[in-house]
Each structure stands twice: as C-alpha cells, then as structure tokens.
Design an enzyme around this catalytic site. Structure first.
Site, PDB file in Angstrom:
ATOM      1  CE  LYS A 152      -6.441  33.277  78.223  1.00  0.00           C
ATOM      2  NZ  LYS A 152      -5.446  33.512  79.620  1.00  0.00           N
ATOM      3  CD  GLN A 165      -1.067  38.639  75.632  1.00  0.00           C
ATOM      4  OE1 GLN A 165       0.186  38.479  76.578  1.00  0.00           O
ATOM      5  NE2 GLN A 165      -1.156  36.887  75.171  1.00  0.00           N
ATOM      6  CE  LYS A 215       2.756  37.259  73.078  1.00  0.00           C
ATOM      7  NZ  LYS A 215       3.344  36.966  74.328  1.00  0.00           N
ATOM      8  CE  LYS A 221       1.892  39.982  80.798  1.00  0.00           C
ATOM      9  NZ  LYS A 221       2.394  38.590  80.523  1.00  0.00           N
ATOM     10  N   GLY A 230      -1.014  32.807  83.646  1.00  0.00           N
ATOM     11  CA  GLY A 230       0.453  33.065  84.411  1.00  0.00           C
ATOM     12  C   GLY A 230       1.723  34.231  84.182  1.00  0.00           C
ATOM     13  CG  ASP A 231       4.435  37.220  81.922  1.00  0.00           C
ATOM     14  OD1 ASP A 231       5.159  36.847  80.458  1.00  0.00           O
ATOM     15  OD2 ASP A 231       5.327  38.176  82.404  1.00  0.00           O
ATOM     16  CB  THR A 261       4.996  29.218  76.722  1.00  0.00           C
ATOM     17  OG1 THR A 261       3.746  29.860  77.218  1.00  0.00           O
ATOM     18  CG2 THR A 261       5.714  30.912  75.964  1.00  0.00           C
ATOM     19  CG  ASN A 283       5.888  27.621  81.696  1.00  0.00           C
ATOM     20  OD1 ASN A 283       5.806  28.175  80.841  1.00  0.00           O
ATOM     21  ND2 ASN A 283       5.328  26.607  82.378  1.00  0.00           N
TER      22      ASN A 283
END
Ligand code: NDP
Length: 453
Positions: free
Chosen positions: A90, A111, A114, A126, A165-166, A209, A240
């Site tokens: 993920k 990630q 996290k 990622k 998304g990123d 976030t 964002n």
C-alpha cells in the site's frame, strides 16, 4: 553495535549507488534501532535489516503517450513492492519530474514503517512516473494515466497491491487510473484508494493526511498541557496536504500564515481563513494556477519567489509556534531548522515525507522541541486509505463523522505507540526513535514468524 550499523550502511550505499534519499531514509531508521537490536540479537541473526531494505520486487516500465499536438513522449513508470509481511502493498503514486528509482525506494521504505504504525494490515509500496503534470490538459493527463495503468494493472490487485495518490496524483488522476484498470481487468474492486465518493471512495480521505498531521501536533502539545488554540503556524506546499492542514488548524483555533509552491511562497500575517482557503482550493484544484495569485488577491499578503540555489528557505524564517512542512522531501535543511528554532517554533509535524534533512533532524532533536516525523505525523492519509479498503471489502460506506473519529483515534494510537517505544528503548520524547522502533517491531515479528522468504 555501532560497527554493525556502519558496516550495514556501507553495504546499503555500495549496493544502491546514486540513491541518496534512500540512504538517508535507511540511515535514520537503522540509527534508531541500535537499542532494539541489542535487546533482540535474533533480528541480526535472521538478517531482518538486510532483508527489509531489499524490495520484494521493483517494476520499471515505459510510459509512452501523445500530447494534444500529436507529438509522442516517453516517460518512465515504476512500482516498488517493498514489503508485504503484514498486509498487501500500500502506498501512493507520484507524478513529478523529480521521480527516480531512488526517490521511490525511499518513499516505499518509509511506507513500510508508517503503515505498520497505523495498526491496520498494510504492507509498504510506492510508485510513480517522471512525468511533469504542470500545464498539461485534462486529455493529456488522461492519456498518461491510461498508458501508466496499461502496464501497472498486471502487478496490482485488491489483495496484492493497492496504490493511492501522492504529489501530482489527486482525485482526477485516480479516476483515470481506476477507469483503465476496470476496463482492462473487467472487474470493479477496491484496487486504488482516493476514489470518487460515488464509485467506492471514502469520506474524509482527501482531508485525512492534513487533518491527521494536525491531530498528531495536538497530541504532542497535550504532553505539555497545551492546545493549538491561538498558535501561529507555518505551512509549506499548497496541494492536498497543505490545504487540509490549514482547514484543521483553523477548526482548532490556530492561525496559518504561509503557503508555497515550487516557485515561491506567500506570507499572510492576518491568517489564511476559510474564505482565503476556498480561494486556494479553487486556484490549485480547479484552475490549476500558481500561488503567486494569492498575494494579488488578498491585501497584506506578500509573495516571495524562491531564488535559484538558495541556501535556506525564507518561508521558515517567520516567527511562529508550529511548522507543518507539507510540500516535499528535504525542504528543511540544517540552516532552516536553526532558523525555525531561533524564531520560537517548538512543534514540527511533518505532513510531507522526509521533509527534513538529517542535519535538520539533529537540530530539532538537540533543541528538544516536539518533532513529529512524517512516518508518524502524516500516517493519517494511508490509515484512511486502509479504512477505504475496509469499506470496499464490506461494500458499505461510513459517515463523515465515523471516518473522522476513526482517523482521530488512529492518530492518538500512533502518538501513544511513538511515546511508549521511545521510552521503552531509553530515549523519552524522541518521536523519531519512537516511530522507527514502533513501526519496525511489528514488521520484524511478522517476518520472523513467517520464515525466510
Ligand atoms: P500535491 O501534488 O497535492 O501538492 C504538492 C505541493 O508541494 C504543491 O504545492 C507543489 O508545488 C509543492 N511541491 C512539490 N514538489 C516540490 C518541490 N520539489 N519544491 C517545492 N515545492 C514542491 O501533493 P500532496 O499534497 O499530496 O503531497 C505533499 C507531500 O505530502 C509529499 O511529500 C507527499 O509524499 C506527502 N504525503 C501525501 C499524502 C497524501 O495523502 N496526499 C500522504 C502522506 C504524505 P507545485 O504546484 O509547484 O508543484
């Protein structure tokens, strides 16, 4: 132990040349783990560290597309499947010209820890593309998303790997990516998160976030019997994460006074209230304009362009109480960190991933400020992606209040995990060690229990 760590780092650097951000991310984690490895020699014996820095697999592929004038371009796409010991891979997709294998490996590595901290069953991954979305039409964006997914669809799935998304990948891009996956696979599944509300998305995911970073800052402040009420906050970025960070700061009675994009920043000492934030959201999300326009629109606000090769970022020179770096990696260097501490900042909650250089981190730790590293402070985004996956599996939708409550609780739990892990391993108040140790232990235990694979 220090020999083990330095030998280990030399090997990582030799094996992964020209990937400085990946080295930086690994070094930070490994530095935090000395006390854990002393207590658990079985992790050294099982070569957990050596295994955790080696991605399960890396996909690298051609992304050809045609612009509106009929010209053909070729970009490079990637997906790093880093570690799935505790759940499907993920992690987000980034579309930005600075995307390289090394950048995505650092993000995928972060990630893993996290996602473990969120308490949800998610491994780390990622991906992205070195495509520059700036100035592209909707049709061009659609074609690149279709080309990218035309390869990626083979490697992902709701129980395998669930991208989100990123930077450069928001709701519009997730829509085009999902549409292509659905057509190629002929199935409607929760294969991406950040989806539209009418086709499987979760309420609060866009906000998560930014909201989460502010919840984390509030938890850190609670340890000093304080709240965000009346606090002045510096925020970088204007995408964002920055937008919803400001929304939550306002809701909790704080005042955000800065915003930026890659060309410059605005300073508005009167504060970016709800009306001004609505202007930013329209500017960035609908008109896709530049932050400079803010200063043209609102009296009292100033715009300062960034100089080429500047040795510090002027955004971080303003007096304030809290800082929320929400743009990109390494946006706070040692000098910036010193400026922040000098100007009275005593709370830093990282909305961006690894926005502070190693030198900057040392400044914050030495100054004993409340410093929440990205892998803890910005975990609210992926946590809410996890909640979107749960809702997709159950084929139901939770209310806004329910998701927000769960997000808030998850951020409190992450904070508690960090505090407890830092204390248990002898560095109370050090959230960097707390987050790295807390995130590592769960993954390490899972890897031990599942054998050498
Ligand atoms: P967006 O694309 O929505 O916004 C990114 C913002 O940062 C833009 O204002 C952009 O300016 C600025 N920016 C990007 N690259 C640079 C650069 N090299 N120098 C200066 N400014 C830059 O991305 P997000 O808000 O989603 O992401 C921001 C950060 O938060 C990233 O580090 C991301 O990895 C992290 N993050 C995001 C999550 C999410 O849920 N979206 C989850 C966890 C972390 P410009 O318009 O000029 O490009």
């Amino acid at each position: 132990m220090s020999n083990y760590v330095s030998d280990f780092m030399s090997e990582v650097i030799a094996k992964n040349p020209a990937q400085p951000e990946f080295h930086q991310a690994v070094h930070e984690v490994v530095n935090s783990l000395a006390a854990v490895l002393e207590k658990h020699p079985e992790y050294c014996k099982a070569k957990i560290l050596e295994r955790i820095v080696e991605p399960d697999r890396v996909f690298m592929f051609r992304v050809p597309w045609m612009d509106d004038a009929g010209e053909i371009h070729v970009n490079r796409g990637y997906r790093i499947q880093m570690n799935n010991a505790i759940g499907p891979y993920k992690g987000g997709l980034r579309f930005h010209p600075s995307v390289t294998l090394g950048i995505l490996k650092f993000l995928a590595f972060e990630q893993v820890f996290k996602n473990s901290l969120t308490t949800l069953p998610m491994g780390g991954g990622k991906g992205g593309c070195d495509f520059d979305p700036k100035g592209k039409s909707d049709n061009e964006i659609m074609r690149i998303c279709q080309s990218f997914m035309g390869e990626l669809f083979r490697h992902i799935g709701p129980d395998t790997d669930v991208p989100a998304g990123d930077i450069g990948v928001g709701g519009r891009e997730i829509g085009f990516l999902f549409g292509t996956y659905r057509k190629l696979r002929n199935e409607f599944t929760g294969v991406l998160t950040g989806k539209g509300l009418e086709w499987g998305g979760s309420l609060i995911r866009p906000e998560a976030t930014g909201y989460g970073a502010v919840y984390f800052a509030s938890e850190m402040l609670t340890t000093r019997n304080q709240t965000l009420e009346g606090k002045t906050c510096l925020v970088s970025g204007s995408g964002n994460v920055a937008q919803y960070t400001i929304e939550k700061i306002n809701q909790l009675g704080g005042k955000a006074v800065t915003l930026s994009d890659s060309n410059g920043y605005v300073y508005d000492p009167a504060g970016i209230d709800g009306k001004k934030l609505a202007f930013i959201m329209d500017l960035k999300n609908v008109r896709r304009g530049r932050i400079k326009e803010y200063a043209d629109k609102f009296k009292g606000a100033t715009y300062t362009p960034f100089a080429i090769n500047q040795d510090h970022d002027p955004l971080w020179t303003h007096k304030a109480d809290c800082a929320f770096p929400s743009a990109t990696q390494n946006e706070i260097n040692g000098k910036d960190a010193k400026n922040l501490v000098k100007n009275g900042i005593y709370v830093v909650a990282e909305g961006a991933n690894m926005p502070t250089t190693a030198e900057g981190v040392d400044v914050f730790i030495d100054a004993k400020i409340l410093y929440g590293p990205g892998k803890a402070a910005n975990a609210g985004g992926v946590a809410t992606s996890g909640l979107e996956m749960s809702q997709n599996s159950m084929r139901l939708s939770w209310t806004r209040e329910e998701v927000d409550q769960r997000l808030h609780q998850i951020m409190k739990n992450i904070h508690k995990t960090c505090v407890q892990a830092a204390e248990t391993y002898g560095t109370p108040g050090n959230y960097v060690n707390g987050a790295n140790i807390g995130g590592f232990l769960k993954v390490a235990r899972a890897m031990m229990e599942q054998g050498l694979v």
